[in-house]
Design an enzyme around this catalytic site. Structure first.
Site, PDB file in Angstrom:
ATOM      1  N   TYR A 261      -1.425  -0.912  10.178  1.00 35.00           N
ATOM      2  CA  TYR A 261      -1.548  -1.107   8.730  1.00 35.00           C
ATOM      3  C   TYR A 261      -0.325  -0.513   8.015  1.00 35.00           C
ATOM      4  O   TYR A 261       0.306  -1.175   7.190  1.00 35.00           O
ATOM      5  CB  TYR A 261      -2.844  -0.455   8.242  1.00 35.00           C
ATOM      6  CG  TYR A 261      -3.130  -0.685   6.775  1.00 35.00           C
ATOM      7  CD1 TYR A 261      -3.637  -1.918   6.347  1.00 35.00           C
ATOM      8  CD2 TYR A 261      -2.903   0.298   5.828  1.00 35.00           C
ATOM      9  CE1 TYR A 261      -3.907  -2.135   4.996  1.00 35.00           C
ATOM     10  CE2 TYR A 261      -3.175   0.088   4.479  1.00 35.00           C
ATOM     11  CZ  TYR A 261      -3.681  -1.132   4.075  1.00 35.00           C
ATOM     12  OH  TYR A 261      -3.944  -1.350   2.743  1.00 35.00           O
TER      13      TYR A 261
ATOM     14  N   SER B 152       0.857  -1.190   0.000  1.00 36.72           N
ATOM     15  CA  SER B 152       0.000   0.000   0.000  1.00 36.72           C
ATOM     16  C   SER B 152       0.891   1.236   0.000  1.00 36.72           C
ATOM     17  O   SER B 152       2.025   1.198   0.500  1.00 36.72           O
ATOM     18  CB  SER B 152      -0.873   0.028   1.258  1.00 36.72           C
ATOM     19  OG  SER B 152      -1.516   1.285   1.377  1.00 36.72           O
TER      20      SER B 152
HETATM   21  N1  LIG Z   1      -8.647  -0.815  -1.649  1.00 37.57           N
HETATM   22  C1  LIG Z   1      -7.659   0.007  -1.362  1.00 37.57           C
HETATM   23  O1  LIG Z   1      -7.797   1.248  -1.382  1.00 37.57           O
HETATM   24  C2  LIG Z   1      -6.303  -0.545  -1.031  1.00 37.57           C
HETATM   25  C3  LIG Z   1      -5.212   0.359  -1.031  1.00 37.57           C
HETATM   26  C4  LIG Z   1      -3.957  -0.130  -0.723  1.00 37.57           C
HETATM   27  C5  LIG Z   1      -3.767  -1.476  -0.450  1.00 37.57           C
HETATM   28  N2  LIG Z   1      -4.847  -2.319  -0.436  1.00 37.57           N
HETATM   29  C6  LIG Z   1      -4.588  -3.736  -0.125  1.00 37.57           C
HETATM   30  O2  LIG Z   1      -5.187  -4.545  -1.110  1.00 37.57           O
HETATM   31  C7  LIG Z   1      -5.507  -5.816  -0.546  1.00 37.57           C
HETATM   32  C8  LIG Z   1      -6.961  -6.138  -0.868  1.00 37.57           C
HETATM   33  O3  LIG Z   1      -7.756  -5.135  -0.265  1.00 37.57           O
HETATM   34  P1  LIG Z   1      -9.210  -4.747  -0.784  1.00 37.57           P
HETATM   35  O4  LIG Z   1      -9.309  -3.293  -0.709  1.00 37.57           O
HETATM   36  O5  LIG Z   1      -9.494  -5.458  -2.043  1.00 37.57           O
HETATM   37  O6  LIG Z   1     -10.076  -5.333   0.429  1.00 37.57           O
HETATM   38  P2  LIG Z   1     -11.415  -6.184   0.506  1.00 37.57           P
HETATM   39  O7  LIG Z   1     -12.336  -5.829  -0.598  1.00 37.57           O
HETATM   40  O8  LIG Z   1     -11.876  -6.033   1.907  1.00 37.57           O
HETATM   41  O9  LIG Z   1     -10.912  -7.680   0.241  1.00 37.57           O
HETATM   42  C9  LIG Z   1     -10.170  -8.381   1.204  1.00 37.57           C
HETATM   43  C10 LIG Z   1     -10.078  -9.820   0.743  1.00 37.57           C
HETATM   44  O10 LIG Z   1      -9.251 -10.532   1.659  1.00 37.57           O
HETATM   45  C11 LIG Z   1      -9.963 -11.681   2.145  1.00 37.57           C
HETATM   46  N3  LIG Z   1      -9.493 -11.997   3.488  1.00 37.57           N
HETATM   47  C12 LIG Z   1      -9.577 -11.208   4.590  1.00 37.57           C
HETATM   48  N4  LIG Z   1      -9.049 -11.840   5.652  1.00 37.57           N
HETATM   49  C13 LIG Z   1      -8.615 -13.056   5.203  1.00 37.57           C
HETATM   50  C14 LIG Z   1      -7.999 -14.164   5.824  1.00 37.57           C
HETATM   51  N5  LIG Z   1      -7.701 -14.179   7.133  1.00 37.57           N
HETATM   52  N6  LIG Z   1      -7.712 -15.260   5.065  1.00 37.57           N
HETATM   53  C15 LIG Z   1      -8.023 -15.275   3.741  1.00 37.57           C
HETATM   54  N7  LIG Z   1      -8.598 -14.259   3.107  1.00 37.57           N
HETATM   55  C16 LIG Z   1      -8.903 -13.155   3.824  1.00 37.57           C
HETATM   56  C17 LIG Z   1     -11.441 -11.263   2.063  1.00 37.57           C
HETATM   57  O11 LIG Z   1     -12.349 -12.353   2.016  1.00 37.57           O
HETATM   58  P3  LIG Z   1     -13.043 -13.001   3.358  1.00 37.57           P
HETATM   59  O12 LIG Z   1     -13.668 -11.877   4.104  1.00 37.57           O
HETATM   60  O13 LIG Z   1     -14.001 -14.023   2.829  1.00 37.57           O
HETATM   61  O14 LIG Z   1     -11.924 -13.645   4.094  1.00 37.57           O
HETATM   62  C18 LIG Z   1     -11.420 -10.529   0.718  1.00 37.57           C
HETATM   63  O15 LIG Z   1     -11.433 -11.451  -0.351  1.00 37.57           O
HETATM   64  C19 LIG Z   1      -5.200  -5.714   0.946  1.00 37.57           C
HETATM   65  O16 LIG Z   1      -3.936  -6.266   1.204  1.00 37.57           O
HETATM   66  C20 LIG Z   1      -5.191  -4.209   1.181  1.00 37.57           C
HETATM   67  O17 LIG Z   1      -4.423  -3.854   2.279  1.00 37.57           O
HETATM   68  C21 LIG Z   1      -6.101  -1.893  -0.711  1.00 37.57           C
END
Ligand SMILES: NC(=O)c1ccc[n+]([C@@H]2O[C@H](COP(=O)([O-])OP(=O)(O)OC[C@H]3O[C@@H](n4cnc5c(N)ncnc54)[C@H](OP(=O)(O)O)[C@@H]3O)[C@@H](O)[C@H]2O)c1
Length: 286
Positions: free
Chosen positions: A176, A159
């Site tokens: 985070y 991130s």
């Molecule tokens: N969106 C942003 O703005 C952003 C920016 C920078 C970085 N990121 C990074 O991108 C990645 C994805 O984020 P996102 O924004 O797409 O979030 P999201 O929509 O909340 O998706 C998170 C995913 O991770 C899974 N997950 C959560 N805990 C888990 C566990 N213990 N074991 C296996 N799977 C798990 C969730 O499914 P379940 O709930 O079914 O487990 C879901 O598929 C993360 O690493 C986040 O830090 C996101």
């Protein structure tokens, strides 16, 4: 005369086998979609909830024009025994893995004075420890077909929070930020360890992309339009932005790229914390 390959062959992943953690929604689902469109034969979708994995797999397998298939692989990768089980299950279905997208992540926000160790541990465990444990356990599968000409790939989703400082408001995300800086450095260390074994390791560091995890913070900071307007390129991240970088980092085009972090935020990190309100976040209460 230049001997470059045909451009479509540089930016595709024909027949590759991929595992995407957090593949059931958000950035992981964009990655899984892109990998199927770019030619992967199998994409394993990992998330905790069986129903979420199955719904994503049904959506992915209905995509038009794909030759490969998505496969549901539910597991809570914050638990070491679940990582072991997951890798065993995948190993029963395929004798090799070419691409691991270590993307699942969690966050926690609280005012400075209210931070507790449990908030810290939850985030560090999933965002850092589980990435290392999964990579370690999956290395034999990733090594199977890895060659100098056609190396396997590991991509970690870091991130921008792991690169730049963020203000310490009521939703400050200390664990985070620390976890994402850690996973960037972990990926570089893995690149040194695994590069000689023909496995390339790189990070993507997104800024804000609308998703279940990010939407609450996006709303707190003024909403998608307002935040997008403040960014250097006038918008937030969209599906294609993540898809494009994932395909590049998994394709022949990047087979000499190892140990890098690609900031994916329209350049916002160059000018500091664009996400705070116009008059600045309130100072953290000590
Ligand atoms: N969106 C942003 O703005 C952003 C920016 C920078 C970085 N990121 C990074 O991108 C990645 C994805 O984020 P996102 O924004 O797409 O979030 P999201 O929509 O909340 O998706 C998170 C995913 O991770 C899974 N997950 C959560 N805990 C888990 C566990 N213990 N074991 C296996 N799977 C798990 C969730 O499914 P379940 O709930 O079914 O487990 C879901 O598929 C993360 O690493 C986040 O830090 C996101």
């Amino acid at each position: 005369m230049s001997k470059i390959s045909p451009i479509p062959s540089l930016f595709s992943t024909p027949g590759k086998v991929a595992v995407v953690t957090g593949g059931s929604r958000g950035l992981g689902l964009h990655a899984a979609t892109a990998l199927l469109y770019s030619g992967c034969s199998k994409v394993y979708i990992v998330s905790r909830k069986l129903g979420a994995c199955e719904a994503a797999v049904a959506e992915l397998n209905a995509l038009e024009g794909i030759r490969g298939k998505a496969i549901s692989a539910p597991a809570d990768i914050s638990k070491p025994e679940e990582i072991t089980r997951l890798v065993k299950e995948i190993g029963k279905d395929t004798d090799h893995v070419d691409i691991l997208i270590a993307n699942a992540g969690a966050t926690w926000g609280a005012p400075y004075g209210a931070w507790k160790k449990e908030y810290w541990d939850k985030v560090m465990t999933l965002n850092v420890t589980s990435v290392f444990m999964l990579v370690q356990e999956m290395t034999p599968l990733l090594s199977q077909r890895a060659t100098i000409a056609d190396p396997s790939r590991i991509i970690t989703t870091a991130s921008i929070a792991g690169i730049q400082g963020f203000s310490g408001g009521v939703n400050a995300t200390y664990s985070y930020s620390a976890s994402k800086a850690a996973v960037i450095h972990l990926t570089k260390h893995l690149a040194v360890t695994l590069g000689p074994h023909r496995i390339l390791c790189n990070s993507i560091a997104p800024g804000f992309f609308p998703s279940k995890m990010a939407n609450t913070l996006i709303d707190i900071y003024g909403g998608k339009e307002e935040l997008g307007r403040k960014n250097l390129n006038g918008r937030l991240g969209v599906e294609d932005d993540f898809a494009g970088v994932v395909v590049f980092l998994c394709a022949k085009a990047s087979s000499h790229v190892n140990g890098v972090v690609i900031p994916l935020d329209g350049g916002g990190h160059l000018v500091g914390d664009i996400f705070k309100s116009e008059d600045g976040e309130p100072k953290a209460k000590l």
